[in-house]
Every structure is written in structure tokens, then in C-alpha cells.
Design a protein around this motif. Sequence first.
Motif, short mmCIF file in Angstrom:
data_model
loop_
_atom_site.label_atom_id
_atom_site.label_comp_id
_atom_site.label_asym_id
_atom_site.label_seq_id
_atom_site.Cartn_x
_atom_site.Cartn_y
_atom_site.Cartn_z
N ASP A 180 1.00 -1.00 -0.51
CA ASP A 180 -0.44 -0.15 -0.09
C ASP A 180 0.50 1.32 0.23
OD1 ASP A 180 -2.27 1.39 -0.18
OD2 ASP A 180 -2.95 0.54 1.91
N VAL A 181 2.19 1.02 0.75
CA VAL A 181 2.95 2.67 0.47
C VAL A 181 3.90 2.30 -0.27
CG1 VAL A 181 3.07 2.97 3.16
CG2 VAL A 181 4.24 1.21 2.50
N ARG A 182 3.64 1.01 -1.58
CA ARG A 182 4.70 1.04 -2.57
C ARG A 182 5.67 0.32 -2.88
NH1 ARG A 182 2.76 1.34 -7.77
NH2 ARG A 182 4.87 2.21 -8.60
N ASP A 183 6.46 0.19 -1.27
CA ASP A 183 7.47 -0.53 -1.38
C ASP A 183 7.34 -2.02 -1.51
OD1 ASP A 183 9.84 -1.11 -0.27
OD2 ASP A 183 10.14 -0.15 1.60
N PHE A 184 7.43 -2.38 -3.01
CA PHE A 184 7.73 -3.41 -3.31
C PHE A 184 8.44 -4.16 -2.94
CE2 PHE A 184 5.74 -1.22 -7.45
CZ PHE A 184 4.39 -1.23 -6.45
N GLY A 185 10.01 -3.59 -2.98
CA GLY A 185 11.33 -4.50 -2.04
C GLY A 185 10.44 -5.18 -0.63
N ARG A 186 10.38 -4.33 0.31
CA ARG A 186 9.66 -5.21 1.56
C ARG A 186 8.47 -5.84 1.51
NH1 ARG A 186 12.02 0.24 3.59
NH2 ARG A 186 13.64 -1.04 5.43
N ARG A 194 -0.19 5.37 -0.78
CA ARG A 194 0.81 5.86 -1.54
C ARG A 194 0.37 5.16 -2.80
NH1 ARG A 194 6.80 5.93 0.23
NH2 ARG A 194 6.36 7.71 2.03
N ARG A 195 -0.31 3.69 -2.77
CA ARG A 195 -0.80 2.87 -3.63
C ARG A 195 -1.56 4.18 -5.34
NH1 ARG A 195 -5.02 -1.62 -4.01
NH2 ARG A 195 -5.33 -0.68 -2.31
N THR A 196 -3.12 4.51 -3.95
CA THR A 196 -3.44 4.84 -4.70
C THR A 196 -2.89 6.37 -5.22
OG1 THR A 196 -5.50 4.52 -2.82
CG2 THR A 196 -5.70 6.91 -4.06
N LYS A 197 -1.76 7.18 -4.27
CA LYS A 197 -1.69 8.26 -4.95
C LYS A 197 -1.49 8.03 -6.06
CE LYS A 197 -1.46 12.39 -3.22
NZ LYS A 197 -0.59 12.64 -2.08
#
Length: 479
Positions: A259-265, A448-451
Amino acid sequence: MGGRRTGLIRARKAACFTQESLAHALNVDPTTVGHWERGRSEPLPYKRPKLAKLLGVSLAKLEELLAEGTQTQAPQPATTAEPTGPSPEPTLMPRGGLLARVMVNGRPVLVPLDGATAASELGSLLPPALVAGDEASLPAAWAAEWDAMNPLSRRSLLTHGFAATALPALGLEDLERVAEAMADARRYFDGPVLDYLSRQLNACKADDGTLGPAKTLPLVLGVVGAIEEHARDVKPSIRRDLLRLGAESAEFAGWLYRDVRDFGRTLYWYDRAMEWAQAADDRAMQGYVLLKKAQLAFDQREPQRMLTLAQAVQHGPWSLPNRVQAETVQQEARAEVMLGATADAVAPKLDRARQLLGVRDDGASTLGAHYNDTLLTMQTAICYTEAGTPRRAVELYDEYLVEDRFSPRDYGFFLSLRAGSLALAGEPDEAARTGVESAARADSTSSRRTKQELVRVLDHLRPWTNRPAVAQLREVVAS
């Protein structure tokens, strides 16, 4: 090299990237992005076109950002780069009290900021800045229970790194039990402690759609941390149940990072969830994690990977609830339209998904418990948009996208998708107004996914870039 590239940092944040997620998209180490932003190095020439595209700027503008250095600073050790591994947020405000993240015995621990703790034997473990504490922020009942605990139990809770985030929800007896479990997992880590951790996880899930990942994630990482540290030490009779809970917790942590677009984590925690599910022989969770990876592939707009994963879920050696199967079939249909299929071609799959969702599940599994007819309808609208028929998608959004059917975070996300469909359908002003409403909810829930979806909406709105409503949307997305 000297100055801090504030323009580059602003551009990254406006594009809804962390240093880690931008590094993942560029296939570089996160410290490399940190060095670019601190003016220590520059992107290699062949990396710059992709970097410019990800940031939503021209190559010429990127060169300006790289040349900018308005805040000079002395070089810092590489250890000051943003962390690459999972860690709790620096501070948070849980229900009923204030906690601070400090290092205890070389481990990050969340401890209560109260004067009594600072004055006790634990005070020597705290930084001087925290000695004054903030007693007024702590409820009297919590302070009394904390003071009544055996000092060794208090020390155990802190030095063993357990989620002190949960302290306000515990009574004195529970506090002592959890402290004993942390000190001697093999002897004391029993069913009641496991039940407590499960309740904490469920509470986090219930709050997620309203509070967002910034407030929910530290609590979840506390639960995961307790499980991860003690899984090897608990009694064999409880280890499998603990690993099952660990898999569930790790999957949820992966979703929060998504949801916060931290795809690595996100991938890190999905992989941990898969490992624990395999160790616990929880086959249903293994299939569910593959579904979650398929959803991540949609966020990254990788339809081939999305299709492969969705098909793997359907053909794997596990029995999944009908609602999970329904969502998987829908994911397969969406991947196919992204690869060129028409809406009519995938209509049978969407019908199949609805049929599966209409069949009551007999088992006790809670996997995919949130999935319902409304969500399937929203995802059907996404299929229509991806298939090039945005007007059909708008009709579904207009009928079914009703605020009281969704959490604040999910409502904001689907508003961003509605805005994209409106833009593709040639309704720029309504698309922009919907996007502004979506952005407000994204800000309140840290989504951030929405953003990022709104960044795509702005791309669709380029033919109408000078319209006042579109300019307003661009301003709120960049803020």
C-alpha cells in the motif's frame, strides 16, 4: 560532490516512490539512490531515460534536477542511508499511550515514555532525551499496571524486543504471561500467548482501512518480530500454530508495504509468509500468497507474471475457499485483457468468478474473508477499463461505488480508478474532481498505492492539461 539534490527528492516523492521502491524499479541498490540524492554520485547515462519516465519528467528536466544542489552538507557515512531491511517506524501513537523506538542491547525496541520507567532500573537503557518522558499522555491505569509488574518482567518485555506497542491492551496478568513467554519461550509460550498475538493481528486488520499503513505497520511488525524471534524456541506442540500465525502476519505486512508502494519489502514479507506456510504445512496460505503476488504484479503492470501466478493458484496442490478462487479467476481475466483479450472474451471467466463467490464456503478458513460481491464488481470495472471499454467501467462505478460500502482507504483507491476510467472516457473535468477527492483520502490513510494511480490519471489527462480542474489535481498529487 557536494549538495543535496532537493529537486530530485521532491520528484521522487511526487511520483510516490521511496528510495527502496525506486531502486527496485531501476534494479539498483537503495544506497545508490541515496547517493544520487545526496550529490555523491549520478545515475549512469543508460539509467537516465527510465529514471525520468518513473519520475514523470523529461530527460531535460531530469538533468536540471541532477544539477540542482541547494542544500550543501558534509559527506556522511554510508550507514546513514535509508534502511534496506524491515524495521518499525520511529515513533507511533497506539491506543492509549505514547511509545518511542530506542536501541536496547543492540535491538530496536518500542518502550513507553513515562517518568516512572525512566526513574527505574530501565532508565539506564534509555537515551537522556527520553528521561523526562511524557507522563500526561499515558492513561493512569496503564501506568499503574506497568509499575505493578515485577521489574524482571518489565525488563524482559523491553530487552526481548516484544511489541510493547500492545501494552495498553493488556492487563497485569497478561503482561506477566507475555513477559515470561519472551524470557523463556520453550517453557511459557503457550496457547493464551498465541491467542493474544492473534487478537492483536486481527485488531490491526480491522483498523487498517481507516488508520492506514503508517499507523498499522509498526504494530504488525511487533507481532511478526515476536513470532520470528521465538519460533525456534517454542514447544513442538505449539510451533506449527505459531508458524501459521507468522505466515498470516507476514502476508499482512506484505500488503501494508504494498500500500505504500515499497515493493522490495512487499516481496520480502510475501516470501517470508510462503516460507512459514510451507514449514507449517499450511497449503491454503501458500496458494493465497501466490494470489497476493499476482495482485502485486498488477500494481507493477506486469500482466504476464500476473497471469502465470493466477494460473498457478488455480492449479496448485491446495484447497482454497470459494471466495479466494473467485478472486483468482478474476485476476486471470484481468491479466488476459491487459495482454490483449477483449472484454467479451473474458466475460465467461468473470461469470465463473461470480458463480464461485455465490457458493457458501463450508470450511473455517478466514482467507479472503474481506472479498465480496462489491469488490468483484469493482475489479470487473478494472477489467473493462484495461480492455479499452472505460465507459462500461464508469457505469459500474457510478452504481456500486458507494462510500459506506468501503473502508476510507479502499474508497479512495477505487475513486482513483474511477477517475482513470472517466479520463479515458473523455470526461476530464469529472475525472479531475474525482481524483482530487481520491487524493484527500489517500493522504489521510497514507496510501501511496492510490497516489500512484492518480499519477496515471494525470497521464491520461495530458490532452486537457490546461483545464483548471486538471491543474488542481496535479497540484494535490504533487503535494
